[in-house]
Every structure is written in C-alpha cells, then in structure tokens.
Enzyme design. Sequence first.
Site, PDB file in Angstrom:
ATOM      1  N   ARG A   2      16.864  69.327  61.017  1.00 53.41           N
ATOM      2  CA  ARG A   2      18.185  69.819  60.573  1.00 53.41           C
ATOM      3  C   ARG A   2      18.307  71.244  61.063  1.00 53.41           C
ATOM      4  NH1 ARG A   2      21.302  69.738  54.869  1.00 53.41           N
ATOM      5  NH2 ARG A   2      21.634  67.642  55.672  1.00 53.41           N
ATOM      6  N   ASP A  31      34.748  66.313  52.494  1.00 52.14           N
ATOM      7  CA  ASP A  31      33.540  67.135  52.667  1.00 52.14           C
ATOM      8  C   ASP A  31      33.936  68.574  52.340  1.00 52.14           C
ATOM      9  OD1 ASP A  31      31.055  68.161  53.363  1.00 52.14           O
ATOM     10  OD2 ASP A  31      31.386  68.059  55.525  1.00 52.14           O
ATOM     11  N   GLN A  71      23.946  60.603  57.671  1.00 51.08           N
ATOM     12  CA  GLN A  71      24.948  60.561  56.602  1.00 51.08           C
ATOM     13  C   GLN A  71      25.934  59.419  56.849  1.00 51.08           C
ATOM     14  OE1 GLN A  71      25.291  62.774  53.796  1.00 51.08           O
ATOM     15  NE2 GLN A  71      26.627  61.089  53.239  1.00 51.08           N
ATOM     16  N   CYS A  80      29.905  63.409  51.115  1.00 47.41           N
ATOM     17  CA  CYS A  80      28.496  63.498  51.522  1.00 47.41           C
ATOM     18  C   CYS A  80      27.682  64.328  50.538  1.00 47.41           C
ATOM     19  CB  CYS A  80      28.398  64.081  52.922  1.00 47.41           C
ATOM     20  SG  CYS A  80      29.186  65.686  53.094  1.00 47.41           S
ATOM     21  N   ARG A 128      21.356  57.174  51.408  1.00 47.15           N
ATOM     22  CA  ARG A 128      20.690  57.991  52.436  1.00 47.15           C
ATOM     23  C   ARG A 128      19.249  57.522  52.581  1.00 47.15           C
ATOM     24  NH1 ARG A 128      22.442  63.111  53.588  1.00 47.15           N
ATOM     25  NH2 ARG A 128      20.836  62.978  55.181  1.00 47.15           N
ATOM     26  N   HIS A 151      26.249  64.535  62.000  1.00 49.77           N
ATOM     27  CA  HIS A 151      25.401  64.215  60.844  1.00 49.77           C
ATOM     28  C   HIS A 151      25.250  62.685  60.786  1.00 49.77           C
ATOM     29  CE1 HIS A 151      23.268  64.658  57.242  1.00 49.77           C
ATOM     30  NE2 HIS A 151      24.172  65.126  56.423  1.00 49.77           N
TER      31      HIS A 151
HETATM   32  N1   CP Z   1      24.667  65.283  52.418  1.00 51.34           N
HETATM   33  C1   CP Z   1      23.600  66.009  52.754  1.00 51.34           C
HETATM   34  O1   CP Z   1      23.141  66.007  53.890  1.00 51.34           O
HETATM   35  O2   CP Z   1      23.059  66.716  51.720  1.00 51.34           O
HETATM   36  P1   CP Z   1      21.945  67.840  51.812  1.00 51.34           P
HETATM   37  O3   CP Z   1      22.556  69.019  52.507  1.00 51.34           O
HETATM   38  O4   CP Z   1      21.584  68.133  50.391  1.00 51.34           O
HETATM   39  O5   CP Z   1      20.779  67.309  52.588  1.00 51.34           O
HETATM   40  N1  NVA Z   2      29.660  69.759  56.628  1.00 50.31           N
HETATM   41  C1  NVA Z   2      28.593  70.121  55.709  1.00 50.31           C
HETATM   42  C2  NVA Z   2      27.767  68.937  55.368  1.00 50.31           C
HETATM   43  C3  NVA Z   2      26.677  69.191  54.376  1.00 50.31           C
HETATM   44  C4  NVA Z   2      25.818  67.996  54.133  1.00 50.31           C
HETATM   45  C5  NVA Z   2      27.746  71.208  56.334  1.00 50.31           C
HETATM   46  O1  NVA Z   2      27.474  71.145  57.539  1.00 50.31           O
HETATM   47  O2  NVA Z   2      27.358  72.128  55.620  1.00 50.31           O
END
Ligand code: CP
Ligand code: NVA
Length: 308
Positions: free
Chosen positions: A102, A224, A132, A264, A292, A129
């Site tokens: 990530r 989101d 997700q 999400c 997930r 993502h």
């Molecule tokens: N939705 C999601 O990816 O959550 P986190 O940022 O908690 O991993």
């Molecule tokens: N769009 C958000 C998703 C978090 C899971 C971000 O990138 O922070």
Amino acid sequence: MKHFISIHDITVDQFEKLMILTEKLKKEQKMGVPHPVLAGKSLGMIFTKSSTRTRVSFEVGMVQLGGYPMFLSSTDIQLGRGETIYDTAKVLSRYLDGIMIRTFSHQDVLDLAKFGSIPIINGLTDDEHPCQAMADLFTIYEHKKTLKGLKLAYVGDGNNVAHSLLHACAKAGMDIAVASPEGFTCNERIVQEAKEDAKLTGSTITITSDPLEAVKNADAVYADTWVSMGQETEKAARIKIFMPYQVNAPLMQHAKPDAIFLHCLPAYRGYEVTEDIIDGPQSAIFDEAENRLHAQKAVMATLLEVRS
Ligand code: CP
Ligand code: NVA
C-alpha cells in the site's frame, strides 16, 4: 495471473474464477473447514499509508491460508530511508513468496513487480484499489445473487476506489455510473480501459456530474471519503465542492427500493454519507469490510499457491 495490481490486467475469466474462489473460501471458513493451501509461504506487507482493514484482513487471511504474513512499515524498513524500489524488490524476492504493498505512487508498485521475481498485490495506490473492488463486487453478488446487468452508482471523488470499481464492473458485466464534480472526475485512461472491457461484457460506463442521473435505478450506491490519504491539506476546499455529492435519503430515493449502500471505509458521517443511510437497513458496509478477507484470500491463493 502473475500479479494483482490492476483489475484491468486480469481477464474476464480470471475475474470470475476469483469470485468463485472467494465464495468457496468464505463458505469453508464459516464451516470451520481449514484450507492451508499456502503452508510454508510468506507474504511481506509494505505499508507507507495507514490502514485498518487492509492490514488486518491480509494478515489474518494469510494465517488462515497456513502462510506467514510479515508487516513491513515503511518507517521501519530501509525503503523509508531512501533505499530504492529496485534493491528492495531484488532483496525481498530472495526471502518472500509474495508482497502486498500500500503506497502513494502506482508506478512504485509497477516497478516492484518489474524488478522483483515474486507476485505483487496492490493494497491501494493513489490510482487504484483493486482488492477493495473485488470485495465490493462480491458483496453485491451475495446480496443480489448476480452481477450481470445490475447497476452500481458511485457518487463522489473520481479516485482510486472509483477507478477500480470502473475496472471491476466492466469485467463483471455490470453497468456503472460515476458522478463527480468538475475537476474531480475519473482518470480518462482508466475510463477508456473500462470502456474497452465493457465492450466484451456488454455493460455500460457512464461518467456524469449529476448524482441523480448516476443513482437513478441503481442496485447499489457507493460513497468514499472526499479526502483521500495524502489530500489532508485540501480538506476544507473539498468539503465545499463535494457537499452536493453527499449520499443521503433524498438521493437514495432515486435508486431501486432494494438498493444496497456500500462504502470502502473509513467513513466520515455527515460528509460523504449521512448517518441514516450508512447505519440504516440498506447499508451492507460490514459485509463489505468482511469480504475484504475472503476476496484477498482468493487473490493470495491464486497467485502464491502455484509457485514452489
Ligand atoms: N477500505 C480500506 O482499504 O480500509 P483501510 O484503509 O482501513 O485498509
Ligand atoms: N480513497 C481512499 C480510500 C481509503 C480506503 C483513500 O485513498 O484514502
């Protein structure tokens, strides 16, 4: 399938197989049937951004598959002190069987895959993502018993989550409409990629600035955060721009009466969604969060099991 970096990279057949495996692994886990298909395998999990769901679901998922997950915070490993992606990829490929990452830059994930020799899983970048979206579509499938011909409405920022939903709906043969304010629309390349795939599966891709148009007759409505990780300084300006894109009861009225609400998470109640919707009877957010785990186990089992 070598890596899982973008849903656009997988075939329609691979997408369907992942959905089927997700269902099987979830059923087995609920029945207490062990499935240690990754016994002896190790997964490195690099995080340069925060996470609750991704970290916990990957870590627990790897344990349930009989493997060993290793959390690698960028503040602890040398990558955070300037070691190159090239050297990191080469070195970690000598120890691990796969890496979940990530991070901010999507290119860094592509480079990790290019320079390393083990499968790379995208756990979120600024652009996509994909894990997700797999969980999201599986959740819709569980609730609606099908995906083909359904409509998903995404209302808000044309961000990483929206991009992966575009890719995923196109692979699944689901119609998707994305409503975003001007200047915050989805990346044109990704829209085109989704349109290419939509031709194969017969779905439609709609990009609009009108939330009502997007939500009209939708089977699932998705929100989101308006302020993604890394955009914290833009918060005040974004809240003003995005307020007309809030998912609330008047907007949900335009969806099908049995539409589900997805997010999400993490969610910011009173901003992108009102409390009555996210905590109301249409909300499927905790099924979605749980999925997930199952969806990512399918990805890990598919990528790592075949390797010796
Ligand atoms: N939705 C999601 O990816 O959550 P986190 O940022 O908690 O991993
Ligand atoms: N769009 C958000 C998703 C978090 C899971 C971000 O990138 O922070």
